[in-house]
Write a protein that holds these residues in place. Structure first.
Motif, mmCIF file in Angstrom:
data_model
loop_
_atom_site.group_PDB
_atom_site.id
_atom_site.type_symbol
_atom_site.label_atom_id
_atom_site.label_comp_id
_atom_site.label_asym_id
_atom_site.label_seq_id
_atom_site.Cartn_x
_atom_site.Cartn_y
_atom_site.Cartn_z
ATOM 1 N N GLY A 90 1.037 -1.741 0.571
ATOM 2 C CA GLY A 90 0.069 -0.316 0.024
ATOM 3 C C GLY A 90 0.340 0.664 0.059
ATOM 4 N N GLU A 91 2.353 1.060 -0.176
ATOM 5 C CA GLU A 91 3.293 2.261 -0.205
ATOM 6 C C GLU A 91 4.028 1.696 -1.003
ATOM 7 O OE1 GLU A 91 3.804 3.929 3.555
ATOM 8 O OE2 GLU A 91 5.069 5.123 3.501
ATOM 9 N N HIS A 92 4.240 2.055 -1.825
ATOM 10 C CA HIS A 92 5.538 1.839 -2.721
ATOM 11 C C HIS A 92 6.124 2.141 -2.887
ATOM 12 C CE1 HIS A 92 2.306 -1.230 -5.128
ATOM 13 N NE2 HIS A 92 2.308 -2.016 -3.976
ATOM 14 N N ALA A 93 6.351 3.351 -2.193
ATOM 15 C CA ALA A 93 7.952 3.827 -2.339
ATOM 16 C C ALA A 93 8.346 3.678 -1.326
ATOM 17 C CB ALA A 93 7.589 5.846 -2.119
ATOM 18 N N CYS A 94 7.867 3.175 -0.614
ATOM 19 C CA CYS A 94 8.932 2.688 0.546
ATOM 20 C C CYS A 94 9.237 1.009 0.065
ATOM 21 C CB CYS A 94 8.455 1.997 1.482
ATOM 22 S SG CYS A 94 8.945 1.354 3.618
ATOM 23 N N SER A 95 10.661 0.732 -0.248
ATOM 24 C CA SER A 95 10.993 -0.611 -0.813
ATOM 25 C C SER A 95 12.792 -1.100 -0.345
ATOM 26 C CB SER A 95 11.391 -0.207 -2.145
ATOM 27 O OG SER A 95 12.007 0.630 -3.049
ATOM 28 N N LEU A 96 12.740 -2.051 0.020
ATOM 29 C CA LEU A 96 14.227 -2.339 0.275
ATOM 30 C C LEU A 96 14.974 -2.112 -0.522
ATOM 31 C CD1 LEU A 96 15.039 -5.072 1.711
ATOM 32 C CD2 LEU A 96 15.683 -6.200 -0.509
ATOM 33 N N SER A 97 15.892 -1.249 1.011
ATOM 34 C CA SER A 97 17.216 -0.398 0.209
ATOM 35 C C SER A 97 18.960 -1.330 0.620
ATOM 36 C CB SER A 97 16.909 0.586 0.759
ATOM 37 O OG SER A 97 18.680 1.463 0.545
ATOM 38 N N SER A 98 19.411 -1.818 -0.193
ATOM 39 C CA SER A 98 20.988 -1.934 0.191
ATOM 40 C C SER A 98 21.759 -1.281 0.890
ATOM 41 C CB SER A 98 21.594 -2.703 -1.012
ATOM 42 O OG SER A 98 22.516 -2.927 -1.335
ATOM 43 N N GLY A 99 21.553 -0.114 0.130
ATOM 44 C CA GLY A 99 22.662 0.692 0.162
ATOM 45 C C GLY A 99 22.626 0.572 2.306
ATOM 46 N N ARG A 100 21.325 1.241 2.328
ATOM 47 C CA ARG A 100 21.093 1.282 3.400
ATOM 48 C C ARG A 100 20.800 0.447 4.521
ATOM 49 N NH1 ARG A 100 19.935 6.636 3.755
ATOM 50 N NH2 ARG A 100 18.717 7.584 2.482
ATOM 51 N N GLU A 114 15.508 -17.767 7.121
ATOM 52 C CA GLU A 114 13.895 -17.513 7.528
ATOM 53 C C GLU A 114 13.987 -16.090 8.105
ATOM 54 O OE1 GLU A 114 12.099 -21.228 9.795
ATOM 55 O OE2 GLU A 114 12.596 -19.712 10.667
ATOM 56 N N LEU A 115 12.988 -15.180 7.362
ATOM 57 C CA LEU A 115 12.950 -13.623 7.665
ATOM 58 C C LEU A 115 11.859 -13.628 7.777
ATOM 59 C CD1 LEU A 115 14.402 -14.069 3.698
ATOM 60 C CD2 LEU A 115 15.189 -12.545 4.906
ATOM 61 N N ARG A 116 11.599 -12.603 8.944
ATOM 62 C CA ARG A 116 9.944 -12.185 9.453
ATOM 63 C C ARG A 116 10.428 -11.148 8.664
ATOM 64 N NH1 ARG A 116 10.125 -12.118 14.849
ATOM 65 N NH2 ARG A 116 11.291 -9.578 15.605
ATOM 66 N N ALA A 117 8.600 -11.053 8.094
ATOM 67 C CA ALA A 117 8.152 -9.773 7.794
ATOM 68 C C ALA A 117 8.036 -8.365 9.004
ATOM 69 C CB ALA A 117 6.639 -9.868 7.034
ATOM 70 N N GLU A 118 8.669 -7.261 9.500
ATOM 71 C CA GLU A 118 8.207 -6.409 9.781
ATOM 72 C C GLU A 118 7.516 -5.199 10.284
ATOM 73 O OE1 GLU A 118 9.620 -6.841 13.255
ATOM 74 O OE2 GLU A 118 10.338 -8.630 12.299
ATOM 75 N N MET A 119 6.736 -5.836 8.584
ATOM 76 C CA MET A 119 5.504 -4.426 7.944
ATOM 77 C C MET A 119 4.670 -5.570 7.375
ATOM 78 S SD MET A 119 7.841 -1.933 5.699
ATOM 79 C CE MET A 119 8.015 -0.746 7.338
ATOM 80 N N ASP A 120 3.713 -5.196 6.277
ATOM 81 C CA ASP A 120 3.064 -5.927 5.827
ATOM 82 C C ASP A 120 3.951 -5.342 4.137
ATOM 83 O OD1 ASP A 120 1.283 -6.708 6.982
ATOM 84 O OD2 ASP A 120 -0.218 -5.006 6.962
ATOM 85 N N LEU A 121 4.068 -6.601 3.455
ATOM 86 C CA LEU A 121 5.113 -5.986 2.288
ATOM 87 C C LEU A 121 4.342 -7.372 1.342
ATOM 88 C CD1 LEU A 121 8.176 -7.288 4.062
ATOM 89 C CD2 LEU A 121 7.402 -5.251 3.759
ATOM 90 N N VAL A 122 4.656 -6.453 0.247
ATOM 91 C CA VAL A 122 4.646 -6.912 -1.481
ATOM 92 C C VAL A 122 6.284 -7.656 -1.705
ATOM 93 C CG1 VAL A 122 3.957 -7.210 -4.277
ATOM 94 C CG2 VAL A 122 2.734 -5.576 -1.827
ATOM 95 N N CYS A 123 6.090 -9.173 -2.101
ATOM 96 C CA CYS A 123 7.423 -9.532 -2.578
ATOM 97 C C CYS A 123 7.513 -9.790 -3.525
ATOM 98 C CB CYS A 123 8.006 -10.786 -0.751
ATOM 99 S SG CYS A 123 7.802 -10.385 0.652
ATOM 100 N N GLY A 124 8.949 -9.396 -4.388
ATOM 101 C CA GLY A 124 8.671 -10.533 -4.865
ATOM 102 C C GLY A 124 9.752 -11.257 -4.797
ATOM 103 N N LEU A 125 9.964 -12.603 -5.481
ATOM 104 C CA LEU A 125 10.436 -14.054 -5.422
ATOM 105 C C LEU A 125 10.950 -14.717 -6.308
ATOM 106 C CD1 LEU A 125 13.044 -15.021 -2.625
ATOM 107 C CD2 LEU A 125 11.053 -16.739 -2.592
ATOM 108 N N THR A 126 12.358 -15.143 -7.267
ATOM 109 C CA THR A 126 12.570 -15.994 -7.866
ATOM 110 C C THR A 126 14.169 -16.973 -7.436
ATOM 111 O OG1 THR A 126 14.739 -14.503 -8.993
ATOM 112 C CG2 THR A 126 12.432 -13.794 -9.245
#
Lengths: 204, 204
Positions: A49-59, A169-181
């Motif tokens: 619901g807030e796609h401006a917030c996404s996974l950050s390698s650098g952070r 195993e990774l626990r979601a710390e917020m509601d997420l949309v994930c892509g996985l390959t």
């Protein structure tokens, strides 16, 4: 092939060279398993619901002060919120430096001609129904990918150290949309293409 | 303070802990100079008129197969186009792993309380008039930043190796909108805050 997946009990299998997308609720645990060993899975995520917030390698690398994240480490978003926390890691070597393999990567690095399946295409096709555009997909958390940085800064992609059946195993710390390959690149999985299994487990 | 800059001949000075944004035409050369030594400048860029195309650390590192980019190396966009090429590099050590320092970074890593100037804020304020949103700013090319990766993956921020007057030159390979800072983080510039100079030079 990104939409093809077959359920075996609660485990979903991602066929070789394909990808999936799914929602993960805060507190749920994503177990990513390498069923045959030496395979890589690229993971990317957005706040649902807030796609401006996404996974950050650098952070994530900055806050951990290390490039190899493992048990106990958080994965941060671009706006410095914790998206995942690694609960258990049976492998201990994952890459967070490199972008998902793409058509252009196969052309630039390997002079490949014609279409080549890629994690980037599999991710953006799987994530499109969630309203996510390709350019929103940044550097992925490359599960089981074994990238070594030499003291002079040279980067080498080695065979994964994951053995058959090992998982993270990774626990979601917020509601997420994930892509996985399941990765499409010959050089990241020691020359073979294999599936990846994943399971969503209720919080514990 | 991001909008404050003073011109000295063709050189523009970015005051300590501030940032600027500007257009760079294809073929023009951006010279970034450390006028006093041991200072860092964070650079990010978008294709002018096509902001979905932006600087990509992950693609640049992947295609170069190294984390330290220098003379002759291209800097790639997220869609694998060459944005810059490094023409000359008098320092030879720049970081492309870490995100720009941010308010949240000072809070998370250094328990800072209250507002702290940051490259991220300076970049997004300077880039806002170009229609760019904060979340579009990814991992920056951190000019003169000296980040060392140990064999175990530990990341350490060292004092820059740049001496007073040394510079790097990057040629634009497409029309660009650039954001550039003089870094606000104590630990990346050996405890002091200094300006950064830049100059846009016609192609040669």
């Amino acid at each position: 092939m990104h939409e093809v997946s077959s359920a075996v009990s609660n485990i979903t299998r991602i066929p070789p060279q394909s990808g999936v997308a799914f929602r993960l609720r805060a507190g749920e645990i994503l177990r990513i398993c390498d069923p045959m060993g030496e395979q890589v899975a690229d993971l990317f995520a957005f706040k649902d619901g807030e796609h401006a917030c996404s996974l950050s390698s650098g952070r994530s690398i900055d806050y951990a002060s290390k490039i190899y994240l493992s048990t106990g480490d958080p994965l941060y978003s671009n706006d410095s919120r914790v998206m995942f926390r690694i609960l258990e890691d049976q492998v201990g070597r994952h890459d967070f430096l490199l972008t998902p393999c793409s058509q252009e990567m196969f052309e630039i690095l390997y002079k490949h001609q014609g279409h080549h399946p890629s994690c980037f295409e599999n991710l953006y096709r799987a994530l499109a129904p969630f309203g996510i555009r390709p350019e929103q997909i940044g550097t992925t958390f490359n599960v089981f990918m074994n990238v070594v940085v030499a003291p002079d800064g040279t980067v080498a992609v080695k065979a994964p150290t994951s053995r058959a059946g090992q998982y993270i195993e990774l626990r979601a710390e917020m509601d997420l949309v994930c892509g996985l390959t399941s990765c499409s690149a010959e050089n990241s999985n020691n020359g073979s293409f294999k599936p990846i299994d994943y399971e969503i487990i209720s919080g514990r």
